[in-house]
Design a protein around this motif. Structure first.
Motif, short mmCIF file in Angstrom:
data_model
loop_
_atom_site.label_atom_id
_atom_site.label_comp_id
_atom_site.label_asym_id
_atom_site.label_seq_id
_atom_site.Cartn_x
_atom_site.Cartn_y
_atom_site.Cartn_z
N VAL A 1 0.86 -1.19 0.00
CA VAL A 1 0.00 0.00 0.00
C VAL A 1 0.90 1.23 0.00
CG1 VAL A 1 -1.80 1.30 1.18
CG2 VAL A 1 -1.80 -1.20 1.26
N ARG A 2 0.74 2.06 -1.01
CA ARG A 2 1.50 3.31 -1.10
C ARG A 2 0.67 4.43 -0.46
NH1 ARG A 2 1.99 3.38 -6.34
NH2 ARG A 2 0.83 5.26 -6.89
N ILE A 3 1.29 5.18 0.40
CA ILE A 3 0.61 6.28 1.08
C ILE A 3 0.98 7.60 0.39
CG2 ILE A 3 0.16 7.43 3.26
CD1 ILE A 3 -0.62 4.53 3.32
N GLU A 4 -0.01 8.39 0.01
CA GLU A 4 0.24 9.66 -0.63
C GLU A 4 -0.56 10.77 0.06
OE1 GLU A 4 -0.71 9.28 -4.74
OE2 GLU A 4 1.07 8.10 -5.21
N ALA B 1 -3.23 5.00 6.82
CA ALA B 1 -2.63 3.67 6.97
C ALA B 1 -3.62 2.70 7.62
CB ALA B 1 -1.36 3.77 7.80
N GLN B 2 -4.34 3.17 8.62
CA GLN B 2 -5.33 2.31 9.28
C GLN B 2 -6.50 2.02 8.36
OE1 GLN B 2 -4.87 0.94 12.46
NE2 GLN B 2 -6.53 -0.34 11.64
N PHE B 3 -6.88 3.01 7.57
CA PHE B 3 -7.96 2.86 6.59
C PHE B 3 -7.64 1.71 5.62
CE2 PHE B 3 -10.27 4.44 2.72
CZ PHE B 3 -11.55 4.40 3.24
N ALA B 4 -6.38 1.68 5.14
CA ALA B 4 -5.96 0.62 4.23
C ALA B 4 -5.85 -0.72 4.95
CB ALA B 4 -4.63 0.98 3.59
N THR B 5 -5.32 -0.69 6.18
CA THR B 5 -5.16 -1.93 6.95
C THR B 5 -6.51 -2.59 7.19
OG1 THR B 5 -3.18 -1.05 8.04
CG2 THR B 5 -4.29 -2.91 9.09
N ASP B 6 -7.51 -1.80 7.53
CA ASP B 6 -8.84 -2.35 7.79
C ASP B 6 -9.47 -2.97 6.55
OD1 ASP B 6 -8.59 -1.47 10.37
OD2 ASP B 6 -9.80 0.33 10.10
#
Length: 239
Positions: A21-24, A57-62
């Motif tokens: 997951v790339r964070i931008e 990051a948590q949004f993607a993890t969930d």
């Protein structure tokens, strides 16, 4: 558009699949956004600001299982290398290093044979160059024909490797298209050309706009549906 890229995350889905997951950071974003980067086979979590990074990051993890499922649905990637099979104008085509002369040539099939004599290490680049040239020629012909039908003129026709749109039209009459349309059936390429030519009259998607498209391409709904169903396969061809 401004993007501030951060360190990517590696997550493990419940099935054991590792996903990136790339964070931008995008100040124009109004909320947290999660999308797929199909070319790189990874997800992108977009945060409106640095203070939203942990939330992104948590949004993607969930949603890691959703990401894994969507990535698994992507078509298998195909490289433009010797022996590769891909579609050219909607029909199977095979890349070969054998052929007459030293220039690229196309022989009828099935499958068609795209002959690219030369160094195997540069075949991908030479194949892409051939396809982009063919796309530019086909699109220029289609644009000229549709402009004549609509009574308009395009200032410029160019091809790019766009990911989010198949075509675009600028306010000063410049048309740009994805070179990958050369892999679709010609009727699909023709529809996209008609779509952008219609924007020379209507910079919107109003009923009047679609009426212009229909003048050029009566079966535009069928061609648009083809792109929606098969467009990912065009992006799965790597250079």
């Amino acid at each position: 558009m401004f993007f501030d890229k951060c360190q990517p995350l590696t997550l493990s889905a419940s099935d054991g699949q590792n996903i990136t997951v790339r964070i931008e950071i995008n100040p124009r974003a109004k909320r947290l956004i999660l999308r797929l980067d199909e070319a790189n086979r990874e997800a992108v979590a977009v945060a409106p600001s640095k203070r939203h990074l942990k939330a992104a990051a948590q949004f993607a993890t969930d949603r890691r299982d959703w990401i894994a499922a969507r990535l698994a649905q992507l078509p298998q990637q195909t490289g433009l290398v010797e022996g590769a099979l891909f579609n050219l104008r909607g029909a199977p085509c095979e890349i070969t290093l054998e052929g007459p002369g030293r220039r690229a040539s196309l022989a009828p099939g099935p499958p068609q044979q795209l002959s690219l004599p030369g160094d195997p290490e540069t075949v991908s680049r030479r194949a892409a160059r051939y396809l982009k040239k063919a796309a530019r020629e086909d699109l220029a012909d289609a644009v000229e024909r549709h402009c004549a039908t609509l009574g308009v003129a395009a200032r410029k026709v160019s091809v790019k490797d766009t990911r989010s749109r198949w075509g675009s039209c600028t306010s000063d009459g410049g048309l740009a298209f994805s070179w990958r349309l050369i892999m679709a059936p010609h009727s699909v390429l023709d529809y996209v050309a008609a779509h952008e030519c219609a924007h020379l009259l209507e910079m919107n998607h109003s009923p009047r706009f679609w009426a212009h498209v229909a003048r050029c391409c009566p079966d535009w709904k069928k061609e648009r549906d083809w792109l929606r169903r098969h467009g990912r396969a065009l992006h799965a061809v790597t250079v």
